[in-house]
Design a protein around this motif. Structure first.
Motif, PDB file in Angstrom:
ATOM      1  N   VAL A  49       4.046  10.310   4.342  1.00 11.60           N
ATOM      2  CA  VAL A  49       4.146   9.480   3.146  1.00 11.60           C
ATOM      3  C   VAL A  49       4.347   8.014   3.549  1.00 11.60           C
ATOM      4  O   VAL A  49       5.240   7.694   4.341  1.00 11.60           O
ATOM      5  CB  VAL A  49       5.318   9.938   2.245  1.00 11.60           C
ATOM      6  N   VAL A  50       3.493   7.152   2.989  1.00 11.70           N
ATOM      7  CA  VAL A  50       3.572   5.710   3.224  1.00 11.70           C
ATOM      8  C   VAL A  50       3.903   5.036   1.899  1.00 11.70           C
ATOM      9  O   VAL A  50       3.206   5.243   0.903  1.00 11.70           O
ATOM     10  CB  VAL A  50       2.231   5.165   3.781  1.00 11.70           C
ATOM     11  N   GLU A  51       4.999   4.279   1.898  1.00  6.63           N
ATOM     12  CA  GLU A  51       5.397   3.508   0.722  1.00  6.63           C
ATOM     13  C   GLU A  51       5.544   2.058   1.131  1.00  6.63           C
ATOM     14  O   GLU A  51       6.178   1.762   2.153  1.00  6.63           O
ATOM     15  CB  GLU A  51       6.721   4.021   0.158  1.00  6.63           C
ATOM     16  N   ASN A  52       4.950   1.171   0.354  1.00  4.86           N
ATOM     17  CA  ASN A  52       5.005  -0.267   0.643  1.00  4.86           C
ATOM     18  C   ASN A  52       4.588  -0.577   2.075  1.00  4.86           C
ATOM     19  O   ASN A  52       5.191  -1.408   2.757  1.00  4.86           O
ATOM     20  CB  ASN A  52       6.400  -0.840   0.366  1.00  4.86           C
TER      21      ASN A  52
ATOM     22  N   ILE B 260       0.828  -1.203   0.000  1.00  2.00           N
ATOM     23  CA  ILE B 260       0.000   0.000   0.000  1.00  2.00           C
ATOM     24  C   ILE B 260       0.865   1.257   0.000  1.00  2.00           C
ATOM     25  O   ILE B 260       1.806   1.380   0.781  1.00  2.00           O
ATOM     26  CB  ILE B 260      -0.944  -0.005   1.215  1.00  2.00           C
ATOM     27  N   ASP B 261       0.516   2.182  -0.888  1.00  2.00           N
ATOM     28  CA  ASP B 261       1.155   3.493  -0.955  1.00  2.00           C
ATOM     29  C   ASP B 261       0.074   4.549  -0.793  1.00  2.00           C
ATOM     30  O   ASP B 261      -0.953   4.488  -1.478  1.00  2.00           O
ATOM     31  CB  ASP B 261       1.823   3.723  -2.318  1.00  2.00           C
ATOM     32  N   PHE B 262       0.298   5.504   0.102  1.00  3.47           N
ATOM     33  CA  PHE B 262      -0.622   6.640   0.228  1.00  3.47           C
ATOM     34  C   PHE B 262       0.071   7.761   0.980  1.00  3.47           C
ATOM     35  O   PHE B 262       1.171   7.590   1.499  1.00  3.47           O
ATOM     36  CB  PHE B 262      -1.933   6.237   0.939  1.00  3.47           C
ATOM     37  N   CYS B 263      -0.574   8.905   1.002  1.00  2.00           N
ATOM     38  CA  CYS B 263      -0.098   9.981   1.860  1.00  2.00           C
ATOM     39  C   CYS B 263      -1.258  10.383   2.759  1.00  2.00           C
ATOM     40  O   CYS B 263      -2.409  10.452   2.316  1.00  2.00           O
ATOM     41  CB  CYS B 263       0.416  11.171   1.059  1.00  2.00           C
TER      42      CYS B 263
ATOM     43  N   VAL C   3       7.548   6.475   5.505  1.00  2.00           N
ATOM     44  CA  VAL C   3       8.911   6.814   5.078  1.00  2.00           C
ATOM     45  C   VAL C   3       9.284   8.257   5.376  1.00  2.00           C
ATOM     46  O   VAL C   3      10.460   8.588   5.467  1.00  2.00           O
ATOM     47  CB  VAL C   3       9.159   6.507   3.581  1.00  2.00           C
ATOM     48  N   LYS C   4       8.264   9.126   5.511  1.00  2.00           N
ATOM     49  CA  LYS C   4       8.586  10.533   5.750  1.00  2.00           C
ATOM     50  C   LYS C   4       7.349  11.253   6.260  1.00  2.00           C
ATOM     51  O   LYS C   4       6.245  11.003   5.798  1.00  2.00           O
ATOM     52  CB  LYS C   4       9.041  11.181   4.438  1.00  2.00           C
ATOM     53  N   THR C   5       7.564  12.147   7.220  1.00  2.52           N
ATOM     54  CA  THR C   5       6.513  13.072   7.635  1.00  2.52           C
ATOM     55  C   THR C   5       7.080  14.472   7.533  1.00  2.52           C
ATOM     56  O   THR C   5       8.152  14.745   8.066  1.00  2.52           O
ATOM     57  CB  THR C   5       6.035  12.787   9.076  1.00  2.52           C
TER      58      THR C   5
ATOM     59  N   CYS D 236      -2.889   9.522  11.639  1.00  2.00           N
ATOM     60  CA  CYS D 236      -3.868   9.115  10.630  1.00  2.00           C
ATOM     61  C   CYS D 236      -3.292   7.977   9.782  1.00  2.00           C
ATOM     62  O   CYS D 236      -3.971   6.986   9.514  1.00  2.00           O
ATOM     63  CB  CYS D 236      -4.252  10.310   9.767  1.00  2.00           C
ATOM     64  N   ALA D 237      -2.039   8.111   9.368  1.00  2.00           N
ATOM     65  CA  ALA D 237      -1.381   7.066   8.578  1.00  2.00           C
ATOM     66  C   ALA D 237      -1.270   5.770   9.370  1.00  2.00           C
ATOM     67  O   ALA D 237      -1.574   4.681   8.863  1.00  2.00           O
ATOM     68  CB  ALA D 237       0.004   7.532   8.124  1.00  2.00           C
ATOM     69  N   LYS D 238      -0.855   5.865  10.635  1.00  2.00           N
ATOM     70  CA  LYS D 238      -0.702   4.670  11.469  1.00  2.00           C
ATOM     71  C   LYS D 238      -2.037   3.962  11.668  1.00  2.00           C
ATOM     72  O   LYS D 238      -2.123   2.731  11.576  1.00  2.00           O
ATOM     73  CB  LYS D 238      -0.093   5.040  12.825  1.00  2.00           C
ATOM     74  N   ILE D 239      -3.090   4.725  11.941  1.00  2.00           N
ATOM     75  CA  ILE D 239      -4.421   4.140  12.133  1.00  2.00           C
ATOM     76  C   ILE D 239      -4.902   3.491  10.831  1.00  2.00           C
ATOM     77  O   ILE D 239      -5.461   2.390  10.845  1.00  2.00           O
ATOM     78  CB  ILE D 239      -5.414   5.202  12.653  1.00  2.00           C
TER      79      ILE D 239
END
Length: 185
Positions: A26-29, A2-5, A33-35, A155-158
């Motif tokens: 930013v979420v990659e795979n 999954i990739d999303f921001c 990877v970066k906030t 939000c990304a972690k949830i």
């Protein structure tokens, strides 16, 4: 994978174009990877509504030397490029993004977005509350609530925890499982 921001805004006033802070995680795979967080000088500067200050604690003097949304958009857009966008209470954040883009005359990117509340409701039925703070507490995640970078990262972690619970492992599967909730910026 999954990739999303994940994205979050704080605003200076009730005006949707008054972003005073923006956070993107930013979420990659399936991994964060970066906030990135930007303080932003809003068009309303130096006016901030006291109620907004009470929520996020950002003061006019905090942004007096900050760039405008116009100055940071290209950097932010590069982080978001081609990604699914997720926000907690996405209608608000998508509205702020749309209003800022309109105010500065930028084209709106073709980005699909989802609300992490709908993802959480699909994953964890019957929780008493689905606010960001409540979900973070439920999952033992600590953060500085109402600061854009922290809110975006939580939000990304949830969202990642929810996708894991739904056994969703790719963006195609996210599209399939969440298609009724998917919107276009």
């Amino acid at each position: 994978m999954i990739d999303f921001c994940a994205i979050d805004f704080e605003t200076a006033t009730h005006e949707r174009n008054s972003a005073c802070e923006m956070g993107i995680c930013v979420v990659e795979n399936g991994e964060i990877v970066k906030t990135q967080t930007w303080l932003i000088k809003p068009p309303s500067f130096p006016y901030f509504h006291p109620r907004n200050i009470d929520v996020h604690g950002i003061l006019p003097e905090d942004v007096q030397d900050a760039p405008s949304f116009e100055d940071i958009w290209h950097e932010a857009e590069n982080l978001m490029y081609g990604n699914l966008m997720i926000a907690h209470n996405a209608a608000f954040d998508a509205g702020v993004l749309r209003s800022c883009l309109d105010y500065y005359g930028f084209f709106k990117p073709k980005i699909n977005y989802l609300c992490s509340i709908s993802i959480a409701k699909k994953s964890w039925k019957n929780l008493p509350k689905y606010g960001l703070k409540s979900l973070a507490e439920h999952h033992h995640l600590s953060f500085n609530h109402h600061r854009a970078g922290d809110d975006a990262e939580v939000c990304a972690k949830i969202s990642l925890l929810a996708f894991d619970k739904l056994m969703v492992t790719s963006n195609d599967e996210v599209q399939e499982v969440m298609k009724k909730n998917m919107k276009l910026l």
